[in-house]
Design a protein around this motif. Structure first.
Motif, PDB file in Angstrom:
ATOM      1  N   ILE A  88       0.840  -1.200   0.000  1.00  0.00           N
ATOM      2  CA  ILE A  88       0.000   0.000   0.000  1.00  0.00           C
ATOM      3  C   ILE A  88       0.875   1.250   0.000  1.00  0.00           C
ATOM      4  CG2 ILE A  88      -1.613   1.351   1.410  1.00  0.00           C
ATOM      5  CD1 ILE A  88      -2.443  -1.419   2.594  1.00  0.00           C
ATOM      6  N   ASP A 109      -5.174  -5.195  15.342  1.00  0.00           N
ATOM      7  CA  ASP A 109      -6.242  -5.640  14.443  1.00  0.00           C
ATOM      8  C   ASP A 109      -6.770  -4.460  13.615  1.00  0.00           C
ATOM      9  OD1 ASP A 109      -8.405  -7.121  13.375  1.00  0.00           O
ATOM     10  OD2 ASP A 109      -9.687  -6.535  15.052  1.00  0.00           O
ATOM     11  N   GLN A 110      -7.056  -3.360  14.272  1.00  0.00           N
ATOM     12  CA  GLN A 110      -7.646  -2.220  13.550  1.00  0.00           C
ATOM     13  C   GLN A 110      -6.632  -1.525  12.644  1.00  0.00           C
ATOM     14  OE1 GLN A 110      -9.783   0.039  16.730  1.00  0.00           O
ATOM     15  NE2 GLN A 110     -11.595  -0.672  15.632  1.00  0.00           N
ATOM     16  N   GLN A 113      -6.525  -3.466   9.531  1.00  0.00           N
ATOM     17  CA  GLN A 113      -7.686  -3.232   8.681  1.00  0.00           C
ATOM     18  C   GLN A 113      -7.573  -1.912   7.926  1.00  0.00           C
ATOM     19  OE1 GLN A 113     -11.632  -3.963  10.532  1.00  0.00           O
ATOM     20  NE2 GLN A 113     -10.467  -4.671  12.289  1.00  0.00           N
ATOM     21  N   VAL A 114      -7.080  -0.875   8.639  1.00  0.00           N
ATOM     22  CA  VAL A 114      -7.085   0.461   8.036  1.00  0.00           C
ATOM     23  C   VAL A 114      -5.961   0.604   7.010  1.00  0.00           C
ATOM     24  CG1 VAL A 114      -5.670   1.791   9.661  1.00  0.00           C
ATOM     25  CG2 VAL A 114      -7.657   2.861   8.613  1.00  0.00           C
ATOM     26  N   GLY A 115      -4.919  -0.237   7.125  1.00  0.00           N
ATOM     27  CA  GLY A 115      -3.903  -0.239   6.077  1.00  0.00           C
ATOM     28  C   GLY A 115      -2.520   0.274   6.461  1.00  0.00           C
ATOM     29  N   CYS A 150      -9.513  -8.935   5.682  1.00  0.00           N
ATOM     30  CA  CYS A 150      -9.644  -7.715   4.875  1.00  0.00           C
ATOM     31  C   CYS A 150      -9.152  -7.917   3.460  1.00  0.00           C
ATOM     32  CB  CYS A 150      -8.823  -6.590   5.476  1.00  0.00           C
ATOM     33  SG  CYS A 150      -9.211  -6.296   7.181  1.00  0.00           S
ATOM     34  N   ARG A 152      -5.925  -8.161   2.703  1.00  0.00           N
ATOM     35  CA  ARG A 152      -4.652  -7.436   2.570  1.00  0.00           C
ATOM     36  C   ARG A 152      -3.622  -8.353   1.945  1.00  0.00           C
ATOM     37  NH1 ARG A 152      -2.309  -3.414   7.073  1.00  0.00           N
ATOM     38  NH2 ARG A 152      -0.412  -3.827   5.917  1.00  0.00           N
ATOM     39  N   VAL A 239      -5.869   4.527  15.159  1.00  0.00           N
ATOM     40  CA  VAL A 239      -6.608   4.082  13.973  1.00  0.00           C
ATOM     41  C   VAL A 239      -7.261   5.265  13.263  1.00  0.00           C
ATOM     42  CG1 VAL A 239      -8.797   3.427  15.092  1.00  0.00           C
ATOM     43  CG2 VAL A 239      -8.090   2.264  13.034  1.00  0.00           C
ATOM     44  N   GLY A 243      -6.308   6.439   9.501  1.00  0.00           N
ATOM     45  CA  GLY A 243      -7.345   6.588   8.477  1.00  0.00           C
ATOM     46  C   GLY A 243      -7.271   7.950   7.801  1.00  0.00           C
ATOM     47  N   LEU A 244      -7.081   8.998   8.600  1.00  0.00           N
ATOM     48  CA  LEU A 244      -6.973  10.350   8.036  1.00  0.00           C
ATOM     49  C   LEU A 244      -5.795  10.448   7.071  1.00  0.00           C
ATOM     50  CD1 LEU A 244      -7.526  12.628  11.183  1.00  0.00           C
ATOM     51  CD2 LEU A 244      -9.016  12.410   9.184  1.00  0.00           C
ATOM     52  N   LEU A 246      -3.920   7.968   5.564  1.00  0.00           N
ATOM     53  CA  LEU A 246      -3.956   7.085   4.395  1.00  0.00           C
ATOM     54  C   LEU A 246      -4.953   7.579   3.362  1.00  0.00           C
ATOM     55  CD1 LEU A 246      -3.632   3.669   6.224  1.00  0.00           C
ATOM     56  CD2 LEU A 246      -1.993   4.611   4.585  1.00  0.00           C
ATOM     57  N   ASN A 247      -6.093   8.092   3.813  1.00  0.00           N
ATOM     58  CA  ASN A 247      -7.080   8.587   2.863  1.00  0.00           C
ATOM     59  C   ASN A 247      -6.648   9.910   2.237  1.00  0.00           C
ATOM     60  OD1 ASN A 247      -9.675   6.874   2.627  1.00  0.00           O
ATOM     61  ND2 ASN A 247      -9.117   6.734   4.783  1.00  0.00           N
TER      62      ASN A 247
END
Lengths: 252, 252
Positions: A88, A109-110, A113-115, A150, A152, A239, A243-244, A246-247
Motif C-alpha cells: 500500500i 487488528d484495527q 484493517q485500516v492499512g 480484509c 490485505r 486508527v 485513516g486520516l 492514508l485517505n
C-alpha cells in the motif's frame, strides 16, 4: 458473501504457477472444509502476506493420518491466476505506545484493517512496558488474521520497541530519512497531505507526551496534527489518525 | 495527568451555581475518594452529558449509613465555574449495522471518543438482529463512560433500530431533511467536505449492502465514499469514516 481466503505465509511466488495443484493441510485445510464447508469447485483466494494474491478452485479433500492415531485434513486446490501486488502507498509506519492488556491486540487488528504498513511500540517518558516477546507472536497472528479478513496482500509488520529519541533522530530503521513525521496532538492543525509516500505517525501514551517531548518532535520537523474534537485513547487515536493520513495521501 | 471527571446526568444547569457546595454520593463519590484517592483541595470536573462542564474543588468526605448495615461515601464539592458548551459541529449521526457480541460495545466506545453525536442500529437485508433493550442500557453506560474519559460535554446518544428505507426517505427522526447522507463503499470517491453541519453516515453489515440497497442510496442522494485501501469490519469502518468526516468538516 466475500470469497474465502487462505493464508499461506511459507509459500513463495514460485509455488503458485497457474494450473498447478497445491495440497493444503493443517488448520487452513480443516477450516475450509469443516467450518466453511467449501465444496469441490468453490473458488478461494490465497494470500502469503508478502504481496501474493492467487485465485484457486477447490478440488478433492481427504483425511491424512497425523500420528498418535489422529488425522488431519488435506485439500487440493488448483491455481487459476496469480498476481503480485505492491505494498500500500503511502507506507505508513505507526509508532504508538502500547495500550494495556488486550487493547494492544485490538489496536493491531484495527491498524491492519485500516492499512498501516507496520506498528512499532513507541517508548516515551510516560510509556507503560512494551509487549514482551511472547506477546509479539500473538500480535503477529492477530495481524495475519486481519490480513485474511480484509484481503490485505501484505501483512502488517509488528516491530520491536522504538525509543522516541531514535524515532526523532531518524536513526531507527522504522523511520526512513525521507519520511514525513506526524504527531497527533490537540494543539496541532488539521492534517494536510503533501504527497508523501513514507510517513511515521507518533502516538503518545494515555498520560500524553511531555512538553519536552513535543518540543523535541517539533524541532525534528514533526507535523503536529489534531485528529478530532476530543481526547481519545491510544488505540482509537492511532486508527483514526491512520485513516486520516492514508485517505488524505491516496492518489485522487 | 488529566483532571478527574465526575458524571452526574441527573443534575441540571441550575444545580451548578458558582460558589454552591454540592454533595456527591454513590459510585462517583466512592470512586473519587477510594479509587482515585482525591484529597480536599483537589480540582475535578463535572459533566452532565448535556453540555454542562463545571470545575469544582473537593471538600470533606464522609460515610453515610445506607441501610442494611451498609455505608456509602459522600463528598462535598464547591463549584468554581460553570460553562454550557454547544454540541460538536458537525452533528454526525452514525447509522451502522450492529456488529456481533462485545464488538458493538467497542464500536459505541470508539464512536463516542471520535465525536459522533449518535449511533443508531441500521437494519438492512443482511443485518444481524439489532441489540435488545437490555443491551441498550449497557451501551448507554459505555457511551457515558467514554464521555467521562474523553471529556465530552455531550454524551453520544444510543438510538433504536432504523430500517434503511426510513433512513433513505428521511422519514426517520435520526435524519434531518437537510442532512448529508454518506455511505461507506469501496466504489466511492474520497470524502470531500461541503460544509454540512448535519450528516448521516450509513455503514453496512459484514456481508455488505446489496446492489439494490446501494442503488437506492444513490437515488436518495447519498454520497458513496471510499474510506481506505481495504475492507474493514463494521466497527472499524464506522470509526474511521467518522474520523474522516468530522475532521474534514471541522472549521479551519
Amino acid at each position: 458473501m466475500s470469497v474465502h481466503r487462505v493464508y499461506l505465509p511459507d509459500l513463495g511466488h514460485g509455488d503458485f504457477e497457474p494450473g498447478a495443484v497445491l495440497e493444503i493441510t493443517g488448520q487452513e485445510a480443516r477450516h475450509a472444509v469443516r467450518v466453511k464447508r467449501l465444496m469441490p469447485g468453490d473458488v478461494l483466494e490465497i494470500l502469503n502476506g508478502q504481496g501474493l494474491r492467487a485465485v484457486a478452485v477447490l478440488g478433492e479433500s481427504r483425511k491424512h493420518p497425523a500420528g498418535h492415531g489422529k488425522t488431519e485434513w488435506a485439500v487440493d486446490v488448483r491455481i487459476e491466476s496469480v498476481a503480485q501486488e505492491p505494498p500500500i502507498s503511502p507506507r505508513l509506519h505507526v509508532l504508538a505506545c502500547a495500550p494495556k492488556l488486550t487493547r494492544v491486540e485490538d489496536m493491531v487488528d484495527q491498524l491492519s484493517q485500516v492499512g498501516a504498513a507496520a506498528w512499532f511500540p513507541l517508548v516515551t517518558r510516560h510509556t507503560l512496558t512494551p509487549p514482551k516477546a511472547e506477546r509479539v507472536d500473538k500480535l503477529e497472528r492477530v495481524a495475519a488474521e486481519a490480513a485474511k479478513q480484509c484481503g490485505r496482500a501484505w501483512t502488517m509488520e509488528i516491530g520491536s520497541p522504538v525509543p522516541l529519541a531514535d524515532a526523532l533522530s531518524r536513526t531507527h530503521r522504522a523511520i526512513r530519512p525521507s519520511a514525513r513525521l506526524v504527531i497527533a496532538d490537540p494543539r496541532g492543525a488539521p492534517y494536510s497531505p503533501d504527497g508523501s509516500t513514507d510517513l511515521a505517525l507518533l502516538i503518545g501514551p494515555e498520560a500524553g507526551f511531555t512538553d519536552d517531548e513535543v518540543d523535541a518532535a517539533c524541532r525534528a520537523g514533526a507535523m503536529l496534527c489534531s485528529i478530532g474534537p476530543h481526547l481519545m485513547r491510544v488505540g482509537t487515536a492511532a486508527v483514526v489518525a491512520s485513516g486520516l493520513i492514508l485517505n488524505a495521501e491516496q492518489p485522487r
